[in-house]
Design a protein around this motif. Structure first.
Motif, PDB file in Angstrom:
ATOM      1  N   LYS A   1      49.037  53.185  49.844  1.00  0.00           N
ATOM      2  CA  LYS A   1      49.784  51.927  49.716  1.00  0.00           C
ATOM      3  C   LYS A   1      49.597  51.035  50.936  1.00  0.00           C
ATOM      4  CE  LYS A   1      53.405  53.559  46.556  1.00  0.00           C
ATOM      5  NZ  LYS A   1      54.858  53.826  46.383  1.00  0.00           N
ATOM      6  N   ARG A   2      49.339  51.657  52.095  1.00  0.00           N
ATOM      7  CA  ARG A   2      49.145  50.876  53.320  1.00  0.00           C
ATOM      8  C   ARG A   2      47.733  50.293  53.420  1.00  0.00           C
ATOM      9  NH1 ARG A   2      50.742  55.033  56.522  1.00  0.00           N
ATOM     10  NH2 ARG A   2      48.727  54.861  57.575  1.00  0.00           N
ATOM     11  N   TYR A   3      46.846  50.718  52.552  1.00  0.00           N
ATOM     12  CA  TYR A   3      45.471  50.224  52.620  1.00  0.00           C
ATOM     13  C   TYR A   3      45.296  49.077  51.629  1.00  0.00           C
ATOM     14  CZ  TYR A   3      40.405  50.151  52.974  1.00  0.00           C
ATOM     15  OH  TYR A   3      39.099  49.752  53.193  1.00  0.00           O
ATOM     16  N   ASN A   4      45.306  47.860  52.154  1.00  0.00           N
ATOM     17  CA  ASN A   4      45.188  46.672  51.311  1.00  0.00           C
ATOM     18  C   ASN A   4      44.112  45.768  51.900  1.00  0.00           C
ATOM     19  OD1 ASN A   4      47.730  47.018  49.460  1.00  0.00           O
ATOM     20  ND2 ASN A   4      48.428  47.428  51.548  1.00  0.00           N
ATOM     21  N   LYS A   5      42.913  45.971  51.432  1.00  0.00           N
ATOM     22  CA  LYS A   5      41.754  45.240  51.942  1.00  0.00           C
ATOM     23  C   LYS A   5      41.702  43.855  51.310  1.00  0.00           C
ATOM     24  CE  LYS A   5      36.700  45.860  52.254  1.00  0.00           C
ATOM     25  NZ  LYS A   5      35.600  46.793  51.925  1.00  0.00           N
ATOM     26  N   MET A   6      41.537  42.827  52.132  1.00  0.00           N
ATOM     27  CA  MET A   6      41.473  41.464  51.613  1.00  0.00           C
ATOM     28  C   MET A   6      40.671  40.562  52.535  1.00  0.00           C
ATOM     29  SD  MET A   6      45.489  40.310  52.157  1.00  0.00           S
ATOM     30  CE  MET A   6      46.129  41.668  51.196  1.00  0.00           C
ATOM     31  N   THR A   7      40.144  39.489  51.971  1.00  0.00           N
ATOM     32  CA  THR A   7      39.446  38.491  52.762  1.00  0.00           C
ATOM     33  C   THR A   7      40.469  37.641  53.505  1.00  0.00           C
ATOM     34  OG1 THR A   7      39.474  36.840  51.002  1.00  0.00           O
ATOM     35  CG2 THR A   7      37.608  38.391  51.027  1.00  0.00           C
ATOM     36  N   VAL A   8      39.988  36.854  54.452  1.00  0.00           N
ATOM     37  CA  VAL A   8      40.894  35.966  55.183  1.00  0.00           C
ATOM     38  C   VAL A   8      41.490  34.941  54.225  1.00  0.00           C
ATOM     39  CG1 VAL A   8      41.094  34.318  57.085  1.00  0.00           C
ATOM     40  CG2 VAL A   8      39.606  36.313  57.320  1.00  0.00           C
ATOM     41  N   ALA A   9      40.724  34.519  53.236  1.00  0.00           N
ATOM     42  CA  ALA A   9      41.234  33.563  52.246  1.00  0.00           C
ATOM     43  C   ALA A   9      42.366  34.190  51.439  1.00  0.00           C
ATOM     44  CB  ALA A   9      40.104  33.119  51.319  1.00  0.00           C
ATOM     45  N   GLU A  10      42.212  35.438  51.069  1.00  0.00           N
ATOM     46  CA  GLU A  10      43.268  36.137  50.334  1.00  0.00           C
ATOM     47  C   GLU A  10      44.500  36.339  51.208  1.00  0.00           C
ATOM     48  OE1 GLU A  10      40.658  38.855  47.210  1.00  0.00           O
ATOM     49  OE2 GLU A  10      40.882  39.506  49.295  1.00  0.00           O
ATOM     50  N   LEU A  11      44.282  36.603  52.495  1.00  0.00           N
ATOM     51  CA  LEU A  11      45.396  36.728  53.432  1.00  0.00           C
ATOM     52  C   LEU A  11      46.158  35.413  53.523  1.00  0.00           C
ATOM     53  CD1 LEU A  11      46.952  38.248  55.669  1.00  0.00           C
ATOM     54  CD2 LEU A  11      45.147  37.555  57.270  1.00  0.00           C
ATOM     55  N   ALA A  12      45.411  34.318  53.537  1.00  0.00           N
ATOM     56  CA  ALA A  12      46.039  32.991  53.612  1.00  0.00           C
ATOM     57  C   ALA A  12      46.885  32.703  52.376  1.00  0.00           C
ATOM     58  CB  ALA A  12      44.965  31.920  53.781  1.00  0.00           C
ATOM     59  N   LYS A  13      46.456  33.183  51.220  1.00  0.00           N
ATOM     60  CA  LYS A  13      47.241  32.986  49.996  1.00  0.00           C
ATOM     61  C   LYS A  13      48.504  33.848  50.012  1.00  0.00           C
ATOM     62  CE  LYS A  13      43.391  31.777  46.940  1.00  0.00           C
ATOM     63  NZ  LYS A  13      42.586  32.198  45.755  1.00  0.00           N
ATOM     64  N   LEU A  14      48.401  35.022  50.628  1.00  0.00           N
ATOM     65  CA  LEU A  14      49.545  35.930  50.709  1.00  0.00           C
ATOM     66  C   LEU A  14      50.679  35.322  51.526  1.00  0.00           C
ATOM     67  CD1 LEU A  14      50.718  38.835  50.235  1.00  0.00           C
ATOM     68  CD2 LEU A  14      49.620  39.471  52.389  1.00  0.00           C
ATOM     69  N   ALA A  15      50.340  34.668  52.631  1.00  0.00           N
ATOM     70  CA  ALA A  15      51.340  34.051  53.512  1.00  0.00           C
ATOM     71  C   ALA A  15      50.827  32.662  53.889  1.00  0.00           C
ATOM     72  CB  ALA A  15      51.551  34.914  54.741  1.00  0.00           C
ATOM     73  N   PRO A  16      50.934  31.709  52.973  1.00  0.00           N
ATOM     74  CA  PRO A  16      50.281  30.399  53.141  1.00  0.00           C
ATOM     75  C   PRO A  16      50.859  29.514  54.237  1.00  0.00           C
ATOM     76  CG  PRO A  16      51.668  30.414  51.179  1.00  0.00           C
ATOM     77  CD  PRO A  16      51.627  31.816  51.671  1.00  0.00           C
TER      78      PRO A  16
ATOM     79  N   ILE B   1      42.472  44.585  56.777  1.00  0.00           N
ATOM     80  CA  ILE B   1      43.269  45.552  56.022  1.00  0.00           C
ATOM     81  C   ILE B   1      44.731  45.319  56.378  1.00  0.00           C
ATOM     82  CG2 ILE B   1      43.741  47.991  55.592  1.00  0.00           C
ATOM     83  CD1 ILE B   1      40.792  48.498  56.474  1.00  0.00           C
ATOM     84  N   VAL B   2      45.512  44.926  55.401  1.00  0.00           N
ATOM     85  CA  VAL B   2      46.926  44.607  55.600  1.00  0.00           C
ATOM     86  C   VAL B   2      47.761  45.838  55.248  1.00  0.00           C
ATOM     87  CG1 VAL B   2      48.839  43.135  54.888  1.00  0.00           C
ATOM     88  CG2 VAL B   2      46.531  42.169  55.145  1.00  0.00           C
ATOM     89  N   SER B   3      48.565  46.279  56.184  1.00  0.00           N
ATOM     90  CA  SER B   3      49.340  47.499  55.962  1.00  0.00           C
ATOM     91  C   SER B   3      50.538  47.288  55.048  1.00  0.00           C
ATOM     92  CB  SER B   3      49.808  48.071  57.310  1.00  0.00           C
ATOM     93  OG  SER B   3      48.710  48.429  58.109  1.00  0.00           O
ATOM     94  N   GLN B   4      51.204  46.148  55.181  1.00  0.00           N
ATOM     95  CA  GLN B   4      52.412  45.886  54.384  1.00  0.00           C
ATOM     96  C   GLN B   4      52.347  44.448  53.842  1.00  0.00           C
ATOM     97  OE1 GLN B   4      52.833  46.449  57.854  1.00  0.00           O
ATOM     98  NE2 GLN B   4      53.245  48.649  57.900  1.00  0.00           N
ATOM     99  N   PRO B   5      51.655  44.224  52.729  1.00  0.00           N
ATOM    100  CA  PRO B   5      51.493  42.854  52.214  1.00  0.00           C
ATOM    101  C   PRO B   5      52.812  42.129  51.961  1.00  0.00           C
ATOM    102  CG  PRO B   5      50.026  44.365  51.081  1.00  0.00           C
ATOM    103  CD  PRO B   5      50.934  45.215  51.911  1.00  0.00           C
ATOM    104  N   SER B   6      53.783  42.799  51.368  1.00  0.00           N
ATOM    105  CA  SER B   6      55.053  42.126  51.059  1.00  0.00           C
ATOM    106  C   SER B   6      55.773  41.707  52.336  1.00  0.00           C
ATOM    107  CB  SER B   6      55.950  43.035  50.216  1.00  0.00           C
ATOM    108  OG  SER B   6      56.319  44.202  50.936  1.00  0.00           O
ATOM    109  N   TYR B   7      55.570  42.483  53.414  1.00  0.00           N
ATOM    110  CA  TYR B   7      56.191  42.089  54.678  1.00  0.00           C
ATOM    111  C   TYR B   7      55.589  40.797  55.200  1.00  0.00           C
ATOM    112  CZ  TYR B   7      57.163  41.552  59.581  1.00  0.00           C
ATOM    113  OH  TYR B   7      57.532  41.003  60.784  1.00  0.00           O
TER     114      TYR B   7
END
Length: 689
Positions: free
Chosen positions: A258-273, A294-300
């Motif tokens: 659950k802690r392994y959440n691989k994403m691009t920088v663009a996807e990271l930007a969408k997660l927390a715009p 790799i984002v450990s806690q996306p919802s955080y």
């Protein structure tokens, strides 16, 4: 000094305890175990009024528990902490010898750096004169912040000097591609040990600690010249409380998948715009070196984005000012040191006296120049024969694991084959690194304590970030040789045993094998066990997160670990506070598997011969007593609450009793029968590996 902990490194012993052994015996010449005349068991602490069949921990350690007071400057006391306390004067002697060494005058030498860092800490008169002046530049930087758009740059700068922020950026092996390094982003930024301290306000102790924390924040800000300190403190604690609400719990953070959440920088930007992550990664020094994070806690991160958006800039600035002062208070004038201790020492852990200045000075040198100091420690205090005998113990433990896996009735041949493949790839590291850390990039001055701490933090930060894009350094250690602990790292599939833990009562060169297999043997087994616990078992022998289990075998494994969770949930060190069986599961599996396999390895070591009876104790009795005596410990109430809330290890008495209650060999060794308090029916005992 803060240092990030790699998410794949499992600390396996406990951060709160140490040994009863005399350091004078450290350099005793090696003797074959068969010729040894001592049992290695501290029989003087046995309380004969308690039956081992009813409470093994208290039977073995009862007289010590009754007669021992926790030292005023300690939150807890026991075998681990005493061994650490015994090691500290050795390190002090090494440092003071360095100060007298002619090399101390050679600018840039490790000797000069050790000597001058210690001298800068010990110069209390200069610290008193300076007050918080060494931080004026950093405070001005924070106070000059004009809008939130500048936050990514500020966060990155503060991270370099060791100051916590709501998130952390660091480099570690990619958990799904362990042959390369990756950038990780994870939650951070609370000034108290766990989110429960902010949120469990129906608990009177938690509520009192939170109130004390807010008062403490205000006092520290006032010492730094803030006129509205109390109001700022309330706003800061409210801000941290909002962060706590969206943070993952420690139990949730135990799941590596659950802690392994691989994403691009663009996807990271969408997660927390609302946050400029491109700028954040550039300022952190990782932009352009990898095409993913790799984002450990996306919802955080999404929650942090929302909390930041609704928080006034003035509060955000106050928060970072507090985090800076919190990190550096121990290196400022006495008023800051005392107030820092009043909360983090007394209010949080119940400690009533500060450690002597020289001991904190030694810790400061260890934090910055740990391997430079460790190199000298090993030369003086770690005989070569100790490493050789330890290698033999590790060899036997690995052999016992191999044999045990083959005989598991609950595991299919398909999964056994994978387990054996992983076991064959374990890498043991014993005593000290083969390659020592290079500190040439770190500058140290004898008259600049705060600057030294900042430069040490920056050195550590840069060393971590600069790994990106480079080959994996498999010679690296996550602990110094003088650390009384051990660990398993999943991404390198290695078990590591620093020199300082290889002393009595964990490892006694003069003693019969039984106590060594029960003590350090169980530690070795514990570390190997982490490779097969609920977390480690999700990685393969190459260090990659990969499901190598059949569905049926994983279910059978979970059925056993669920029983272990239930067992430990029933343990309570204080009224109203229970062990968290889910939080401590990995360590409890490590203890369970480690002791079981160590017992099998001990039997292998006997080569079919009967064990000698020493001090009226059989080999099996000494084996289990060797295990039980290393958990000898006492803890202050406030620290016990802290431990139950935050520590993935169970309290010492339950690590002893809870583990042996599941061991058939313990029942035979001590004649435990139905009706005894230590008795569990065979169907209720948990045997995993």
């Amino acid at each position: 000094m803060k240092r990030h902990l790699l998410s794949t490194l499992t600390l396996s012993i406990l951060t709160a305890f140490a040994t009863t052994a005399a350091v004078a015996a450290d350099n005793a010449p090696a003797k074959p175990a068969a010729a040894a005349a001592i049992s290695g068991i501290d029989t003087q602490f046995i309380d004969a009024s308690v039956r081992p069949q009813d409470d093994f921990f208290t039977y073995l350690n009862g007289k010590w528990l009754k007669s021992t007071e926790i030292p005023g400057d300690k939150a807890s006391w026991g075998t681990f902490m005493k061994l650490r306390d015994d090691t500290t004067p050795q390190l002090r002697a090494i440092i003071e010898a360095a100060q007298k060494d002619p090399q101390a005058k050679k600018q840039g030498s490790e000797t000069q750096k050790i000597a001058d860092l210690y001298a800068s800490f010990m110069d209390e008169a200069r610290r008193e004169t300076l007050g918080y002046k060494p931080l004026t530049g950093e405070l001005a930087r924070i106070r000059a912040l004009k809008d939130k758009k500048a936050l990514p740059g500020l966060v990155a700068h503060l991270a370099k000097i060791g100051v916590a922020s709501p998130y952390g950026v660091f480099v570690s092996q990619d958990a799904r591609a362990s042959t390369k390094y990756a950038t990780y982003i994870g939650q951070s930024g609370l000034g108290m040990p766990d989110r429960d301290y902010y949120l469990k306000l129906d608990d009177k102790r938690m509520a009192a600690t939170r109130a004390a924390y807010e008062e403490h924040v205000g006092k520290i800000l006032a010492l730094a010249g803030e006129k509205n300190a109390a109001a700022q403190a309330k706003a800061i604690v409210d801000f941290e409380t909002e962060l706590a609400k969206v943070q993952w719990t420690k139990v949730e953070n135990r799941d590596p998948v659950k802690r392994y959440n691989k994403m691009t920088v663009a996807e990271l930007a969408k997660l927390a715009p609302g946050y400029d992550w491109k700028a954040a990664l550039a300022a952190a020094g990782v932009a352009g070196k990898a095409d993913y994070v790799i984002v450990s806690q996306p919802s955080y991160l999404a929650g942090f984005d929302a909390v930041l958006a609704k928080t006034e800039l003035a509060t955000v600035k106050s928060y970072f000012e507090w985090q800076l002062l919190r990190e550096y208070a121990p290196y400022l004038s006495k008023a800051f040191v005392d107030e820092n201790f009043a909360f983090y020492g007394t209010a949080l852990t119940g400690v009533t006296e500060q450690r002597p200045t020289w001991k904190i000075g030694v810790s400061t040198v260890e934090g910055a120049l740990g391997e430079a100091l460790g190199k000298l420690y090993v030369k003086e205090h770690f005989p070569a024969e100790r490493k050789a005998r330890m290698e033999e113990l590790v060899k036997n433990l690995l052999l016992a694991y191999k044999e045990s896996i083959d005989t598991l009735e609950w595991m299919s041949p398909e999964t056994k084959k994978e387990a054996q493949a992983k076991l064959a790839k374990f890498t043991p590291k014993i005593g000290y690194p083969d390659k020592w850390r290079d500190y040439s990039a770190l500058s140290v001055r004898g008259d600049d304590l705060v600057g030294n701490v900042m430069r040490a933090s920056t050195y550590s930060y840069n060393r971590n970030i600069n790994k990106l894009g480079k080959p994996i350094d498999r010679t690296e250690w996550g602990m110094t040789p003088q650390t009384v602990n051990a660990y398993y790292r999943s991404t390198t599939n290695e078990i590591v045993f620093p020199a300082a833990i290889l002393q009595p009562p964990f490892f006694d060169m003069r003693a019969d094998d039984a106590v060594n297999y029960g003590a350090i043997g169980a530690v070795i087994g514990h570390e190997i066990g982490h490779g097969f616990d609920d977390k480690g078992s999700q990685s393969d022998g190459d260090g990659n997160l990969r499901n190598w289990w059949t569905e049926q075998d994983r279910a059978a494994f979970k059925a056993r670990t669920d029983k272990l969770v239930s067992q430990y949930n029933g343990f309570s060190p204080l009224p109203g506070y229970h062990v968290n069986g889910e939080l401590t599961l990995g360590e409890n599996i490590g203890d369970n598997a480690g002791l079981s396999i160590a017992h099998k390895a001990y039997k292998i070591s006997l080569k079919g011969q009967p064990a000698p009876v020493i001090d009226g104790l059989t080999g099996d009795q000494r084996f289990f007593m060797g295990f039980g005596q290393v958990w000898r410990s006492k803890m202050r109430e406030a620290q016990q609450i802290n431990q139950v809330k935050t520590d993935p290890h169970s309290p010492g008495q339950f690590r002893a009793n809870g583990t042996v209650m599941n061991m058939p060999g313990f029942y035979e060794a001590f004649g435990v029968k139905e009706g005894d308090k230590m008795y569990l029916a065979p169907k209720d005992r948990v045997t995993i590996w």
